[in-house]
Design a protein around this motif. Structure first.
Motif, PDB file in Angstrom:
ATOM      1  N   TRP A 234       0.840  -1.201   0.000  1.00 54.61           N
ATOM      2  CA  TRP A 234       0.000   0.000   0.000  1.00 54.61           C
ATOM      3  C   TRP A 234       0.870   1.244   0.000  1.00 54.61           C
ATOM      4  O   TRP A 234       0.601   2.197  -0.735  1.00 54.61           O
ATOM      5  N   ARG A 235       1.928   1.240   0.793  1.00 56.00           N
ATOM      6  CA  ARG A 235       2.817   2.398   0.837  1.00 56.00           C
ATOM      7  C   ARG A 235       3.498   2.628  -0.509  1.00 56.00           C
ATOM      8  O   ARG A 235       3.682   3.760  -0.945  1.00 56.00           O
ATOM      9  N   ARG A 236       3.847   1.559  -1.193  1.00 57.37           N
ATOM     10  CA  ARG A 236       4.533   1.703  -2.475  1.00 57.37           C
ATOM     11  C   ARG A 236       3.614   2.266  -3.543  1.00 57.37           C
ATOM     12  O   ARG A 236       4.036   3.079  -4.373  1.00 57.37           O
ATOM     13  N   LEU A 237       2.336   1.868  -3.519  1.00 59.73           N
ATOM     14  CA  LEU A 237       1.450   2.218  -4.628  1.00 59.73           C
ATOM     15  C   LEU A 237       0.380   3.249  -4.279  1.00 59.73           C
ATOM     16  O   LEU A 237      -0.173   3.887  -5.183  1.00 59.73           O
ATOM     17  N   ALA A 238       0.053   3.423  -3.016  1.00 58.41           N
ATOM     18  CA  ALA A 238      -1.118   4.255  -2.687  1.00 58.41           C
ATOM     19  C   ALA A 238      -0.932   5.100  -1.436  1.00 58.41           C
ATOM     20  O   ALA A 238      -1.917   5.512  -0.832  1.00 58.41           O
ATOM     21  N   ARG A 239       0.272   5.387  -1.069  1.00 61.22           N
ATOM     22  CA  ARG A 239       0.519   6.034   0.225  1.00 61.22           C
ATOM     23  C   ARG A 239      -0.131   7.410   0.338  1.00 61.22           C
ATOM     24  O   ARG A 239      -0.386   7.905   1.437  1.00 61.22           O
ATOM     25  N   ASP A 240      -0.420   8.070  -0.786  1.00 62.51           N
ATOM     26  CA  ASP A 240      -1.026   9.395  -0.740  1.00 62.51           C
ATOM     27  C   ASP A 240      -2.536   9.363  -1.005  1.00 62.51           C
ATOM     28  O   ASP A 240      -3.162  10.418  -1.142  1.00 62.51           O
ATOM     29  N   ARG A 241      -3.130   8.181  -1.070  1.00 60.19           N
ATOM     30  CA  ARG A 241      -4.545   8.061  -1.448  1.00 60.19           C
ATOM     31  C   ARG A 241      -5.422   7.711  -0.247  1.00 60.19           C
ATOM     32  O   ARG A 241      -5.048   6.884   0.586  1.00 60.19           O
ATOM     33  N   ALA A 242      -6.595   8.331  -0.204  1.00 61.13           N
ATOM     34  CA  ALA A 242      -7.608   7.910   0.771  1.00 61.13           C
ATOM     35  C   ALA A 242      -8.095   6.528   0.363  1.00 61.13           C
ATOM     36  O   ALA A 242      -8.391   6.282  -0.802  1.00 61.13           O
ATOM     37  N   THR A 243      -8.197   5.625   1.337  1.00 58.56           N
ATOM     38  CA  THR A 243      -8.337   4.195   1.034  1.00 58.56           C
ATOM     39  C   THR A 243      -9.437   3.556   1.855  1.00 58.56           C
ATOM     40  O   THR A 243      -9.640   3.904   3.023  1.00 58.56           O
ATOM     41  N   ILE A 244     -10.133   2.608   1.228  1.00 58.97           N
ATOM     42  CA  ILE A 244     -11.033   1.731   1.955  1.00 58.97           C
ATOM     43  C   ILE A 244     -10.472   0.318   1.862  1.00 58.97           C
ATOM     44  O   ILE A 244     -10.152  -0.171   0.784  1.00 58.97           O
ATOM     45  N   MET A 245     -10.311  -0.342   3.007  1.00 62.34           N
ATOM     46  CA  MET A 245      -9.816  -1.721   3.056  1.00 62.34           C
ATOM     47  C   MET A 245     -10.999  -2.657   3.212  1.00 62.34           C
ATOM     48  O   MET A 245     -11.885  -2.437   4.053  1.00 62.34           O
ATOM     49  N   VAL A 246     -11.072  -3.693   2.389  1.00 60.57           N
ATOM     50  CA  VAL A 246     -12.144  -4.683   2.432  1.00 60.57           C
ATOM     51  C   VAL A 246     -11.557  -6.004   2.905  1.00 60.57           C
ATOM     52  O   VAL A 246     -10.696  -6.581   2.234  1.00 60.57           O
ATOM     53  N   GLY A 247     -12.008  -6.479   4.052  1.00 65.13           N
ATOM     54  CA  GLY A 247     -11.528  -7.747   4.586  1.00 65.13           C
ATOM     55  C   GLY A 247     -12.651  -8.771   4.667  1.00 65.13           C
ATOM     56  O   GLY A 247     -13.740  -8.577   4.127  1.00 65.13           O
ATOM     57  N   SER A 248     -12.381  -9.870   5.377  1.00 65.65           N
ATOM     58  CA  SER A 248     -13.351 -10.968   5.446  1.00 65.65           C
ATOM     59  C   SER A 248     -14.009 -11.105   6.811  1.00 65.65           C
ATOM     60  O   SER A 248     -15.119 -11.626   6.909  1.00 65.65           O
ATOM     61  N   THR A 249     -13.343 -10.659   7.874  1.00 64.47           N
ATOM     62  CA  THR A 249     -13.918 -10.760   9.225  1.00 64.47           C
ATOM     63  C   THR A 249     -13.592  -9.493  10.015  1.00 64.47           C
ATOM     64  O   THR A 249     -12.695  -8.723   9.654  1.00 64.47           O
ATOM     65  N   ILE A 250     -14.315  -9.309  11.118  1.00 63.75           N
ATOM     66  CA  ILE A 250     -14.042  -8.177  12.001  1.00 63.75           C
ATOM     67  C   ILE A 250     -12.631  -8.283  12.572  1.00 63.75           C
ATOM     68  O   ILE A 250     -11.913  -7.283  12.688  1.00 63.75           O
ATOM     69  N   GLU A 251     -12.218  -9.508  12.913  1.00 66.70           N
ATOM     70  CA  GLU A 251     -10.881  -9.706  13.470  1.00 66.70           C
ATOM     71  C   GLU A 251      -9.808  -9.261  12.486  1.00 66.70           C
ATOM     72  O   GLU A 251      -8.816  -8.614  12.870  1.00 66.70           O
ATOM     73  N   GLN A 252     -10.008  -9.602  11.198  1.00 66.11           N
ATOM     74  CA  GLN A 252      -9.030  -9.189  10.186  1.00 66.11           C
ATOM     75  C   GLN A 252      -9.014  -7.667  10.041  1.00 66.11           C
ATOM     76  O   GLN A 252      -7.944  -7.054   9.924  1.00 66.11           O
ATOM     77  N   ALA A 253     -10.196  -7.055  10.028  1.00 67.07           N
ATOM     78  CA  ALA A 253     -10.265  -5.602   9.886  1.00 67.07           C
ATOM     79  C   ALA A 253      -9.557  -4.913  11.055  1.00 67.07           C
ATOM     80  O   ALA A 253      -8.809  -3.948  10.864  1.00 67.07           O
ATOM     81  N   LYS A 254      -9.768  -5.419  12.267  1.00 65.05           N
ATOM     82  CA  LYS A 254      -9.118  -4.829  13.438  1.00 65.05           C
ATOM     83  C   LYS A 254      -7.609  -5.043  13.397  1.00 65.05           C
ATOM     84  O   LYS A 254      -6.835  -4.128  13.725  1.00 65.05           O
ATOM     85  N   ALA A 255      -7.168  -6.248  12.989  1.00 62.14           N
ATOM     86  CA  ALA A 255      -5.731  -6.515  12.908  1.00 62.14           C
ATOM     87  C   ALA A 255      -5.066  -5.618  11.858  1.00 62.14           C
ATOM     88  O   ALA A 255      -3.956  -5.121  12.066  1.00 62.14           O
ATOM     89  N   THR A 256      -5.761  -5.401  10.755  1.00 61.81           N
ATOM     90  CA  THR A 256      -5.219  -4.539   9.713  1.00 61.81           C
ATOM     91  C   THR A 256      -5.166  -3.094  10.189  1.00 61.81           C
ATOM     92  O   THR A 256      -4.193  -2.372   9.934  1.00 61.81           O
TER      93      THR A 256
END
Length: 575
Positions: A234-256
């Protein structure tokens, strides 16, 4: 605020009315997200109400109710909400209702008691709502009294092969295809990047619903090395962009969220039970630049409208084309100074479904659509030919055995690579050809960009033009010739000259630093022509290194050897 339909929206309304006049009663609107389906529905409901008709707008998620009511109110349509404990006026011309509330009340009340008399049902997110187990009851109820159903969706596909939209609707009315919508300025294009390695799809279990197990995906995606890898890319390709992360579980979203926060990136979390006021607060923080990444679990799909988002970080896999397009395309809405959005796909989805902003097959019939046979690219003319062809039908190139099959994708953790479909290949080829022609003709390097924008409707990424004029292997003399070309081509104001020059140097060379651009190449360092063999390169390197005492000279020689090894077209390296 006055609402006016755009020309493509007017066309879709006219097609709907024409189909109704021809006797169609189960109709489906298909239009890309961001093209204003709610505005279209509200417009038609206003027409219906003006003729004494009554309507219900059916939504799968309660978050969509207030958005729809706001649009109806802007058009001056009297409406009421049927949701949970909210008091609903059954006599209102339009009722905006959640499927959950209707389902909960059907056990005690009839539809007449719940909704009153209705002539027209609009079905939002029809790919989901129309397959709710109570929807056939609603459909029969309105059709039996001479009414109509109008579905709306951006993704007319179902995960199950036993279900298709043609089972619920008889005719599809299509809006502009994604590339056309880009050209209209209604949406921005997508640049997808893909990689394997975060997920081992072979080991992911498949649920009875047909999709991958969320728990299995979460376990693989929350490995420390996988989380670090996601942040690094993400830092290499999108570090200056506002981003939405799509995960599979709440635990994954929190860990990310935690790993991004540890890396110093302002990150927020939105999950299914995040209150609406909290969501709105986070959205304002993103718009203000106070939060850069929203971590979610796919809950920001239907009704999500935050145009400042220009990157989708997709850290999950799915077998559902609808789910992928619904979530992966959520950054397509235009915004000031936004020319595209990027999709960082860590789940192999782009390889299965392609670019979400590419042209789509919107068939609502259940027959399996035959997929195009695998193809390969001719190295001489860039034509797409069948993978088993021995000779290119366009230019006659003879494929060797090694060229007949595409390479297997890398499944190790590595850099994301841009996914290029057939349309994108054509766009890149046109752009590079136009830029090289401008360089040869001595005309402005801005003209190819203007031509591209006119033909395709968006400003192309600078990376697509890198090395287009000179190629990667080029002498210092030709580099200086290119700088002279830019100086001669500039026709603007003097105070902007340096900025303009740096812009086009960055496009061609990936840097605007003239000392780096015109630094000596391997041929200059080793005093060899480009036609030198690998053996001659090695000999020259050894002779100069033998008498070198300055560490800086040794570094230059080592770099020259590496460059020669990478750039020479034909050489033989001993095993």
């Amino acid at each position: 605020m006055e609402i006016k339909l755009r020309r493509y929206q007017e066309t879709m309304v006219v097609k709907l009315y024409r189909a109704i006049n021809q006797g169609q009663r189960r109709l489906l609107w298909i239009a890309l997200m961001g093209l204003g389906k709610t505005i279209l529905a509200s417009w038609v409901m206003r027409d219906a109400v003006s003729r004494g008709r009554t309507c219900v707008f059916l939504v799968p998620y309660t978050v969509l109710i207030d958005q729809t009511i706001e649009t109806l109110q802007l058009l001056g349509v009297e409406c009421s909400a049927l949701q949970g404990s909210r008091k609903c006026d059954r006599n209102a011309p339009v009722i905006v209702a959640s499927m959950q509330t209707i389902t909960a009340r059907l056990g005690k009340y009839s539809l007449d008691e719940i909704l009153g008399h209705r002539d027209l049902i609009f079905v939002d997110e029809a790919h989901e709502t129309a397959f709710h187990n109570k929807y056939p009851h609603l459909e029969e109820w309105v059709l039996s009294r001479g009414g109509y159903t109008v579905g709306m969706t951006a993704t007319p596909w179902r995960l199950s092969s036993k279900q298709w939209l043609g089972q619920r609707f008889d005719i599809a009315i299509e809006g502009p295809q994604p590339p056309e919508a880009v050209k209209l300025g209604a949406v921005v294009p997508c640049r997808p990047f893909r990689i394997g390695g975060v997920f081992d799809l072979e080991t992911l279990r498949v649920k009875s619903t047909g999709d991958y197990s969320e728990g299995d995906m979460s376990a693989q995606a929350t490995r420390p090395e996988a989380l670090r890898h996601v942040v690094r890319e993400w830092r290499r390709l999108a570090r200056d962009r506002a981003t939405i992360m799509v995960g599979s579980t709440i635990e994954q979203a929190k860990a990310t969220q935690d790993v991004f926060k540890t890396a110093g990136v302002a990150t927020a979390l939105i999950i299914g039970d995040t209150p609406i006021p909290e969501r709105k607060r986070i959205f304002k923080q993103v718009e203000a630049g106070e939060v850069q990444i929203i971590c979610s679990v796919g809950c920001l799909t239907a009704g999500f409208n935050l145009p400042v988002i220009s990157c989708v970080l997709y850290v999950r896999a799915t077998k559902s084309k609808s789910l992928f397009y619904q979530t992966a395309g959520r950054a397509c809405r235009p915004a000031p100074e936004k020319t595209d959005f990027i999709l960082l796909d860590f789940g192999g989805n782009v390889g299965r479904y392609g670019n979400p902003m590419a042209a789509q097959n919107y068939s609502i019939q259940g027959e399996l659509i035959e997929q195009a046979p695998p193809s390969k690219t001719c190295p001489d003319c860039d034509a797409e030919v069948l993978v088993f062809a021995q000779m290119c039908p366009e230019c006659g190139h003879m494929f060797s055995d090694g060229e007949e099959l595409p390479e297997e994708p890398d499944t190790e953790l590595g850099r994301l690579t841009e996914y290029v479909d057939k349309l994108t290949k054509q766009q890149i080829a046109d752009l590079r050809r136009w830029r090289k022609e401008a360089w040869k003709a001595g005309t402005s390097p801005d003209l190819p960009i203007e031509s591209f924008s006119h033909v395709y409707g968006f400003i192309p990424p600078a990376e697509w033009m890198q090395h287009a004029c000179l190629g990667k292997r080029v002498s210092t003399r030709r580099k200086l010739k290119f700088v002279e070309y830019l100086e001669n081509a500039y026709q603007g104001k003097p105070q902007w000259a340096e900025r303009w020059l740096c812009h086009h140097l960055q496009i061609e060379f990936g840097t605007s630093d003239l000392s780096m651009i015109c630094d000596r190449n391997w041929g200059d360092v080793l005093d060899l022509p480009y036609s030198a063999s690998w053996q001659e390169v090695q000999q020259a390197y050894m002779e100069r290194m033998r008498y070198t005492t300055d560490p800086a000279d040794a570094v230059a020689l080592n770099a020259a050897l590496d460059d020669a090894k990478e750039n020479l077209q034909t050489f033989s390296i001993p095993a």
